[in-house]
Design a protein around this motif. Structure first.
Motif, mmCIF file in Angstrom:
data_model
loop_
_atom_site.group_PDB
_atom_site.id
_atom_site.type_symbol
_atom_site.label_atom_id
_atom_site.label_comp_id
_atom_site.label_asym_id
_atom_site.label_seq_id
_atom_site.Cartn_x
_atom_site.Cartn_y
_atom_site.Cartn_z
ATOM 1 N N SER A 126 45.711 48.312 37.154
ATOM 2 C CA SER A 126 44.835 48.097 38.304
ATOM 3 C C SER A 126 44.391 46.659 38.457
ATOM 4 C CB SER A 126 43.585 48.969 38.142
ATOM 5 O OG SER A 126 42.877 48.605 36.965
ATOM 6 N N GLY A 127 44.660 45.817 37.437
ATOM 7 C CA GLY A 127 44.079 44.493 37.397
ATOM 8 C C GLY A 127 42.666 44.548 36.836
ATOM 9 N N MET A 128 42.127 43.385 36.487
ATOM 10 C CA MET A 128 40.794 43.312 35.904
ATOM 11 C C MET A 128 40.108 42.028 36.340
ATOM 12 S SD MET A 128 39.731 43.488 31.886
ATOM 13 C CE MET A 128 40.555 45.076 31.736
ATOM 14 N N LEU A 129 38.821 42.145 36.674
ATOM 15 C CA LEU A 129 37.999 40.985 36.979
ATOM 16 C C LEU A 129 36.997 40.749 35.860
ATOM 17 C CD1 LEU A 129 37.100 41.247 40.778
ATOM 18 C CD2 LEU A 129 38.332 39.378 39.667
ATOM 19 N N CYS A 133 46.984 34.649 35.715
ATOM 20 C CA CYS A 133 45.550 34.802 35.932
ATOM 21 C C CYS A 133 45.146 33.868 37.059
ATOM 22 C CB CYS A 133 44.746 34.518 34.666
ATOM 23 S SG CYS A 133 44.769 32.787 34.140
ATOM 24 N N GLU A 134 43.941 34.081 37.588
ATOM 25 C CA GLU A 134 43.466 33.261 38.696
ATOM 26 C C GLU A 134 41.954 33.154 38.625
ATOM 27 O OE1 GLU A 134 43.822 33.016 43.606
ATOM 28 O OE2 GLU A 134 44.600 34.765 42.500
ATOM 29 N N GLU A 151 42.761 38.982 36.213
ATOM 30 C CA GLU A 151 43.965 39.290 35.422
ATOM 31 C C GLU A 151 44.726 40.405 36.145
ATOM 32 O OE1 GLU A 151 44.555 39.761 31.088
ATOM 33 O OE2 GLU A 151 42.393 39.430 30.970
ATOM 34 N N PRO A 152 45.731 40.083 36.940
ATOM 35 C CA PRO A 152 46.404 41.131 37.718
ATOM 36 C C PRO A 152 47.199 42.117 36.886
ATOM 37 C CG PRO A 152 47.545 39.036 37.966
ATOM 38 C CD PRO A 152 46.257 38.743 37.241
ATOM 39 N N THR A 167 40.305 50.015 43.112
ATOM 40 C CA THR A 167 39.392 49.007 42.584
ATOM 41 C C THR A 167 39.841 48.641 41.177
ATOM 42 O OG1 THR A 167 37.894 50.724 41.750
ATOM 43 C CG2 THR A 167 37.419 49.823 43.944
ATOM 44 N N PRO A 168 39.624 47.401 40.766
ATOM 45 C CA PRO A 168 40.077 46.988 39.431
ATOM 46 C C PRO A 168 39.080 47.349 38.342
ATOM 47 C CG PRO A 168 39.106 45.123 40.553
ATOM 48 C CD PRO A 168 39.068 46.278 41.530
ATOM 49 N N ALA A 169 39.508 47.233 37.103
ATOM 50 C CA ALA A 169 38.579 47.265 35.981
ATOM 51 C C ALA A 169 37.772 45.969 35.992
ATOM 52 C CB ALA A 169 39.344 47.415 34.669
ATOM 53 N N TRP A 170 36.687 45.959 35.243
ATOM 54 C CA TRP A 170 35.824 44.770 35.232
ATOM 55 C C TRP A 170 35.114 44.638 33.884
ATOM 56 C CZ3 TRP A 170 30.785 46.155 34.308
ATOM 57 C CH2 TRP A 170 30.424 47.475 34.631
#
Length: 376
Positions: free
Chosen positions: A85-88, A112-113, A138-139, A233-236
């Motif tokens: 899911s990606g992570m912020l 990463c971005e 982190e996609p 929605t991403p993980a965080w």
């Protein structure tokens, strides 16, 4: 054929058993309950998979290797064990842990971005980031179906020839172990070329003096609206607040919980009920970061445990000839399972010595690999 007895069928024990069986070892896996039983730290419904580890590139590389391992394992099992899911990461300081993580990931060519806090609204239906310096995206990070992954790994190990024995094991030493290595299983002595104790929170009661403390960790899932789901929605992770979570997976609710060290805990008989204070703490964080979710009802709770070392480095040590202890995952070990198993297998094969960081030696307290140690 070399033989090994692995005690403990959590994700580390099961992954190691699978790896050794597939490389020609005769493997016995001993578990007093069942793989994926709720007392295991590995039996939480979900665990995060991320490569960010501050300025440490060893764990970052291993996590990237593990991601590939989980994808292959899911293909073999015919089910999705990993939701990418990606992570912020919510960075509170411009030059803190997340900044160091971004530099390491870029050096390793792991995507990463760095984003502005206002970009959080691109990822979440509701988001407040006015206290943040930046976001680290982190996609290729995401969420593992942990309990199911543990069960699948143990089943694949058995299919590969591992003998699973449901029994309680205790160490044997001295005159009772005249050759090789020995384990007492339900009163009977069993021998092998290697013995690996991968018992998680049970290790300190089996071996005195290990640098491991077991703590109670309450996990909470809330009944969020459907748009708060994975992978929408991403993980965080809010490293500075020791808070983390992710959208709903498989109907158990949106996870929002603490990574701060809990109270001391006994894994076999300790209470399996979360503390009311943990619920209020989680609501407080939701109120600050995702205001519309602050009053959501709790849908699902679990009590897990951390087997913590003071410096959050893992433990891989030979306590007597051929007898190894494998533990101290410190709340950041699950995701590494497939790749870590390959590393440990190489140590058991004699291909290399384990990294000194994993030794049974005095540890300097540090939480940089796992959490800041702050509260919400």
């Amino acid at each position: 054929m070399k033989s090994v007895i692995v005690v403990g069928s959590g994700i580390w024990g099961s992954s190691l058993a699978l790896r050794l069986a597939e490389t020609g070892w005769q493997v016995t896996l001993v578990e007093q309950h069942r793989p994926g039983h709720v007392r295991q730290a590995s039996a939480g419904e979900t665990r995060l998979l991320r490569c960010s580890h501050g300025d440490d590139d060893w764990y970052a590389r291993l996590a990237w290797q593990a991601r590939e391992g989980w994808l292959r394992l899911g293909e073999r099992a015919g089910e999705d064990l990993y939701v990418e899911s990606g992570m912020l990461w919510f960075a509170r300081k411009p030059d803190g842990w997340e900044h160091a993580s971004a530099q390491v990931l870029k050096n390793l060519d792991i995507e990463c971005e760095v984003l502005d806090p206002a970009d959080g609204r691109r990822f979440f239906p509701d988001f407040r980031g006015d206290d943040l310096s930046f976001l680290l995206w982190e996609p290729n990070a995401g969420v593992l179906r942990a309990r199911r992954a543990t069960q699948v790994t143990a089943a694949l190990a058995q299919a590969a020839g591992v003998r699973l024995v449901r029994a309680r094991a205790v160490p044997v030493a001295g005159d009772e172990a005249p050759y090789g290595c020995a384990v007492e299983i339900e009163g009977e002595i069993h021998h092998a070329d290697r013995v690996v104790w991968a018992c998680g929170g049970w290790l300190p009661e089996l071996f005195d003096g290990l640098p491991i403390t077991v703590t109670k960790q309450d996990t909470l899932h809330f009944a969020a609206p459907p748009q708060w789901s994975l992978p929408e929605t991403p993980a965080w992770v809010d490293h500075g607040a020791s808070a983390y979570g992710h959208g709903d997976v498989d109907g158990v609710g949106m996870k929002a919980t603490s990574d701060a060290e809990g109270p001391p805990y006994e894994p076999e008989h300790g209470p399996r009920v979360v503390d009311p204070g943990s619920v209020e703490q989680a609501r407080g964080y939701l109120r600050r970061r995702f205001p519309s979710l602050a009053e959501l009802p709790v849908l699902f709770t679990q009590v897990c445990q951390y087997a913590l070392t003071p410096d959050a480095e893992w433990l891989l040590a030979e306590v007597s000839p051929g007898v190894w202890v494998l533990g101290g995952d410190s709340g950041h070990g699950f995701k590494h399972g497939p790749a870590w198993a390959g590393y440990v297998a190489g140590v058991l094969d004699g291909a290399y010595e384990p990294e000194p960081r994993f030794g049974d030696h005095p540890r300097t307290p540090s939480r940089g690999l796992r959490t800041s140690g702050q509260t919400w």
